[in-house]
Design a protein around this motif. Sequence first.
Motif, PDB file in Angstrom:
ATOM      1  N   ASP A  73       0.834  -1.208   0.000  1.00  0.00           N
ATOM      2  CA  ASP A  73       0.000   0.000   0.000  1.00  0.00           C
ATOM      3  C   ASP A  73       0.863   1.250   0.000  1.00  0.00           C
ATOM      4  OD1 ASP A  73      -2.383  -1.392  -0.033  1.00  0.00           O
ATOM      5  OD2 ASP A  73      -2.518  -1.502   2.162  1.00  0.00           O
ATOM      6  N   GLN A 129       2.167   1.903  -3.432  1.00  0.00           N
ATOM      7  CA  GLN A 129       1.150   2.268  -4.407  1.00  0.00           C
ATOM      8  C   GLN A 129       0.522   3.632  -4.162  1.00  0.00           C
ATOM      9  OE1 GLN A 129      -1.647  -0.955  -4.255  1.00  0.00           O
ATOM     10  NE2 GLN A 129      -0.299  -2.403  -5.318  1.00  0.00           N
ATOM     11  N   ASN A 130       0.517   4.108  -2.905  1.00  0.00           N
ATOM     12  CA  ASN A 130      -0.289   5.291  -2.583  1.00  0.00           C
ATOM     13  C   ASN A 130       0.480   6.448  -1.951  1.00  0.00           C
ATOM     14  OD1 ASN A 130      -2.936   4.071  -3.303  1.00  0.00           O
ATOM     15  ND2 ASN A 130      -2.444   2.684  -1.619  1.00  0.00           N
TER      16      ASN A 130
END
Length: 503
Positions: A5, A8-9
């Motif tokens: 995560d 990706q973010n």
Amino acid sequence: MTFLDWLQNDTAGLLTLAAVSVALLLIMIMRLRLEPFIALIVTGVLVALVAGVSVTDLVGTPIKASDSLFETGFAGILGHIAPIIGLGTVLGAIMERSGGADALTERLLRLFGPKGAPLAMGVTGLVLGIPVFFDIGIFVLAPLVYVAARRGGRSLVLYAMPMLAGLSMTHAFLPPHPGPVTAGGLLGVGMGWVIAMGLLCGIPAWLVSGVWWGSFIGRRIQVGVPEDLPGGAAPAPGPAGSARDTGDSNGDGDGDPGGGTAGVRTAETAGPQTAVAVAAPPSVALISSIIAVPLVLILAATVAGVTLPEGTVLRDVLVLLGTPAIALTLSVLLALYLLGIRRGTSMAELGRISGESLRPVGMILLVVGAGAFFGKVLQTTGVGDALAGSMTAIGLPVIASAYLISAALRIAQGSATVAIVTTAGIIGPTVAAGGYSQPQLALIVVAVSAGSIIASHVNDGGFWIVAKYFNMTVKQTLMTWTVLETILSVVGFAAAALVWAVV
């Protein structure tokens, strides 16, 4: 938040992903010796999957894949550059086979005289470099440089450096060469502006690197003319793989558009049709006119697009004729007739020359297409936006960021094409969101192109061709050619930055 995560973010995670992707790309190209276009595809797919892009979005489905990242990434740029590069390659091959390069050089040597011979070679490289790829320019002009050096009785370096600077400047900054065409296509700038800004920034860079530096270093490093003049096949390239860059068939893909010929042909060694061309070379005015046709048409279309109202007949005609592919098609047709048919060359022979010249183009297009796919992945996953935001936060202007990223990639892996397409993909989001004018976009293209030629060294095939053809040791090549390329790069970028401040 899991590690995935975070990658990706989070901005830091996306930046980490960008750094790892570039490092992986360099490892595959430099350590594993993988072809750049394969390395770009592998890296792009891995980054997309790690960043959370679905398989359907990435490659489509067995029924429909036309909207996938893979196909749109490749197709978006290839439709723009493929005809330009192909037509430019054919034009250069026809001009080279006609004996036009020899005629141009002989005229300039007579015009400038013995003392001005180095400058004459520089102007020859500058003019011939527009339609002819870098490595072919060396193969064709090297024997003429030998003749000038023997007549002048001075170091070969004094005559070679200005010529190499002219070839390299046009190769880096002007269409139809793959670098500026690719960067212009990826960043959405018209070829007319690329030509205008390329000339504005490239000419001073050529003067400093070729004329000033060439004169300075040519009087300090003594290199004799080699005994075995090249007249047949080109020498095997160095470990980087090919002539101009690593792994792209000339680097930028400049393979041998002439089908592998090199040096000055004679009636004894040439085929029957080529022998006719050598025996009666075309005039300098004719060669110059054919070279000027696409440049003038493209620039005229650019001016018409700015000054004439939409819908007028004159504007439409100029824009049509000045479309790069149309302008180059007209120039190729003129060359086919004026340099071929009218001089007794059969259509079969012209077809053979054209076909041979296009063989290396496939690798250029594969590298460019794969690089565009990689850039598309970076944009879609948000990696490009994160990097762009970080550069903005640092306060570095986009033109400086473009230059530094391109230069770092060039030094690391040797290929100008890989440096250009990767840099364009990274800075694409910033450029798209910046609302820059066409002249500013063209200057960014110049900056990317300038960075892509800096510090040519042992991982660049062009380094080894220069060393071989001009009888230099590795140390001498580093002291002459590597410094020349660095000066050309830095001065070209400095000129772009100065123009940027006023446009």
